[in-house]
Scaffold this active site. Structure first.
Site, PDB file in Angstrom:
ATOM      1  N   THR A  15       8.102  -6.533  -3.599  1.00 48.50           N
ATOM      2  CA  THR A  15       9.345  -5.968  -4.130  1.00 48.50           C
ATOM      3  C   THR A  15       9.295  -4.440  -4.093  1.00 48.50           C
ATOM      4  OG1 THR A  15       9.606  -7.901  -5.557  1.00 48.50           O
ATOM      5  CG2 THR A  15      10.865  -5.942  -6.161  1.00 48.50           C
ATOM      6  N   GLY A 131      -5.248   1.272  -4.262  1.00 41.26           N
ATOM      7  CA  GLY A 131      -3.793   1.281  -4.484  1.00 41.26           C
ATOM      8  C   GLY A 131      -3.111   2.359  -3.660  1.00 41.26           C
ATOM      9  N   ILE A 133      -3.813   5.526  -3.455  1.00 43.85           N
ATOM     10  CA  ILE A 133      -4.646   6.669  -3.058  1.00 43.85           C
ATOM     11  C   ILE A 133      -4.866   6.656  -1.560  1.00 43.85           C
ATOM     12  CG2 ILE A 133      -6.862   7.820  -3.372  1.00 43.85           C
ATOM     13  CD1 ILE A 133      -7.214   6.141  -5.946  1.00 43.85           C
ATOM     14  N   GLU A 187      -6.834 -10.050 -16.135  1.00 43.05           N
ATOM     15  CA  GLU A 187      -6.308 -11.385 -15.869  1.00 43.05           C
ATOM     16  C   GLU A 187      -6.875 -12.394 -16.880  1.00 43.05           C
ATOM     17  OE1 GLU A 187      -4.893 -12.321 -12.567  1.00 43.05           O
ATOM     18  OE2 GLU A 187      -5.067 -10.385 -11.576  1.00 43.05           O
ATOM     19  N   LYS A 202     -13.868  -4.260  -1.872  1.00 47.81           N
ATOM     20  CA  LYS A 202     -13.390  -2.940  -1.473  1.00 47.81           C
ATOM     21  C   LYS A 202     -14.518  -2.097  -0.893  1.00 47.81           C
ATOM     22  CE  LYS A 202      -9.693  -3.119  -4.917  1.00 47.81           C
ATOM     23  NZ  LYS A 202      -9.391  -2.893  -6.352  1.00 47.81           N
TER      24      LYS A 202
END
Lengths: 442, 442
Positions: A15, A131, A133, A187, A202
């Protein structure tokens, strides 16, 4: 002209991505040439906040991956399958791919990039790490002339949020985790975050880009933050350190054996003056050290719809810009466009990096001991460490806990294997009751 | 294949650049296709540390700018002339240009980019701001889909070194400056650094890229650090701030009037928890805030041969990568290569940004007053500020100096024009002896 996007998934990041593409005013004009052509979702009847024609929606994700009119497939469904198969299918159908899926890339990167190179398409993944960056692009472009010595960072926002609150409030892990879950920062099943698995994904991606070789996820040593206690945070603070979950990739020995890497995710005592020490809350930061650039750090929000969508759309733009150059070039020659691999955007390495075992790591250690309160205990500890060539920087009796003397040791840089042997010996000492914590020091 | 470089200048950065290009092992393979073809220097007989054939050297810099065999001219001589003329000459001869020259770009950027667009060549300038920190490229690529709200940073290493030492040692400006000059961290004539002129050059460049419009250097409000005293640093510290020389560009009113910018360089009280507060010594950092990415910061060494050369060579590589795509494309068609403008690497904006006057700035202020020690002084200050709609966050009598009461005021966000009028009124108060310092607060 114009480039057609097929969006797989319209959740939070999907979105956010659509919102940028549908609202190009005040952004780069190239955005106006990018069209959301199809959107693959689970349920086409669900109300959506973004203004897209209902005809754009389909539940047939495979049809998007194979649609001959689509130039770029944007995979934002997450998880391993069907994400992996859809990415591979899109590649085989000569589509460029943009993904935010760190799990798929860290596990199936070799298969995906091999397929992409054969098909002559790009697979872009800025959103998979840090994210919003920009860190993947600098590693592929701005820093690419450097010999990278290390990449390290805080790449998981949930654990950094928890550690920052533990530090600020003197609270224990379980307590802060519960509150973070209530607030939506963690979470319901926090395993991937708190056990360091997300950070390991990552790190595998960052290391592969920084060191120009493929990395197997299982080669990343991984330790989470469940064992970090309020007491350790307090003692670390007194000694001038902040505890952070760091993901670290570095050349074991840049001069003697530059191809041997060390890859590890673990809680780390970071000196307070270090640039990573003041990265707090949900912020992420990645510190790259290279020759000749020295230390460079990238900082920002590591998650969230807006930041991640910024990274996704910037990848779309990078591909669109190259496609546009090729397109104009072909027009000049009155020819059909040919896809040419951009030397910095495409993946060129095929070998696997060699990884040094953790026992070979040279690092400082912090360890906390609960001992019987009797003369000579510190001497016993010192002797055992000395027996294994581990020299000590400081030994401090912090106080008492449950009737035991609490002793905190910080070592000089030592071989991890030696340190572990010393600990084994110390465990056999009658005066030593327990070793509640061992944390590496940056 | 292969791309030919003409290097103008072989000083510190030129030598660093040559060192990277001559030692490609362990760096990106594209480097091997880049050849240092000519080097323009003042004295060809001077001994050099880099291993280049003596035939590459010439004192005729213009011959390099016009040499038909050269693809990319790298301008590293600095200063305004002949740098400007050589850059323009190279552009007219269809050469791409890489430069580290912030002074030329901030003053003659409009002329240079207009010429570059006409000639269809790139002018790249990563090294002009922030040394080795990738910040120009992220603004042009990774962050380009964002609407930028502000760019601010510590972009001058000399002043940051001086302020960091003043803070650490409690020393005064003149004392630390003299020592910095002795150690080579400040120039014999420190004007460009300590008066903020160097930072203003860099801010003009950053703002132009971030906000997609041309910026006139004279529109940058500029105040240096000569007036910052040890006392102010101490008081700021007690109030929870660090004093930094910030270069700030932001939209005055992102919603009502997004095209109106505020551009300013001045000492600033930065809250200690702000990411820029912990950027110390010769390090630089640039914080970008955009929609939807949020805050992103880039940190690293802002000067020095290695970092700056890393930026220069990365620009060379970006150009070489595009040239290579065009070259392969042309080969496929059996045609001569055509230069096509890459939509993100070339400069597209031609209008000038509108700049708001400083009187319209809304900011917090810190001010220090020396007053006669009599009852009611604080009331008088409060009244005068109130008369001009400036509300106060804190008023503290810090102590005494030379027999006067020393009072420190921090305001809430106020219009600068109002604050200045209040100061005028306060200067007329009998109880107020002097106003030794006024510093804006972030």
């Amino acid at each position: 002209m114009g480039f057609k996007i097929g969006l797989l998934g319209l959740g939070t990041v999907g979105t956010g991505t659509a919102e940028i593409l549908l609202d190009p005013t005040g952004r780069n004009p190239l955005l106006q040439e990018i069209e959301i052509y199809r959107v693959g979702v689970r349920d086409t009847t669900k109300p959506r906040t973004v203004d897209l024609p209902s005809t754009a929606f389909t539940t047939d994700l495979e049809a998007i991956a194979t649609d001959p009119d689509i130039d770029i497939v944007v995979e934002l469904i997450g998880g391993l399958e069907p994400a992996r198969s859809l990415i591979l299918k899109a590649i085989h159908h000569k589509k460029h791919v943009v993904t935010a899926n760190k799990a798929v890339i860290s596990r199936y990167g070799d298969e995906i990039f091999t397929a992409a190179n054969e098909a002559g398409v790009y697979v872009m993944l800025e959103a998979a790490v840090g994210g919003g960056i920009p860190v993947i692009q600098p590693l592929k472009q701005a820093l690419v002339v450097n010999r990278i010595q290390s990449v390290m960072g805080i790449v998981n926002g949930t654990t950094n949020y928890i550690l920052t609150r533990m530090q600020a409030e003197g609270a224990d892990f379980a307590e802060v985790l519960a509150d973070a879950q209530r607030l939506g920062y963690a979470e319901a099943d926090p395993t991937a975050d708190v056990d360091g698995l997300d950070a390991a994904d990552k790190l595998a991606i960052l290391a592969s880009l920084a060191f120009g070789g493929r990395v197997k996820l299982e080669d990343v040593y991984c330790e989470g933050i469940r064992q970090v206690s309020a007491a350790d945070i307090t003692y670390a603070d007194r000694l001038g350190f902040t505890i952070k979950l760091l993901a670290i990739a570095h050349r074991e020995s840049p001069t003697d054996n530059p191809d041997l890497l060390q890859l590890r995710v673990h809680p780390t005592l970071v000196p307070k003056a270090h640039p990573l020490a003041s990265v707090n809350g949900v912020y992420n930061a990645i510190l790259v050290e290279g020759d000749p650039v020295g230390q460079v750090m990238f900082y920002g929000r590591g998650a969230g719809a807006g930041p991640t969508a910024s990274a996704v759309v910037s990848d779309i733009m990078s591909i669109a810009a190259i496609l546009k150059v090729e397109e104009i070039e072909a027009q000049q020659f009155n020819q059909q466009k040919v896809d040419v691999p951009h030397p910095l955007l495409s993946c060129s390495h095929q070998h696997y990096c060699a990884i040094a075992p953790m026992a070979e790591l040279n690092t400082r250690f912090y360890a906390r001991f609960l001992c019987n309160d009797e003369p000579g205990v510190i001497g016993h500890l010192g002797t055992s460490f000395g027996n294994h060539q581990v020299s000590l920087e400081s030994v401090v009796q912090i106080g008492f806990q449950d009737g035991f003397a609490e002793i905190v040791v910080v070592t000089h840089e030592s071989r991890e294997g030696n340190f572990r042997q010393a600990l084994e010996e110390i465990r056999t000492l009658k005066a030593v009751e327990r070793i509640p914590s061992v944390v590496r020091v940056l």
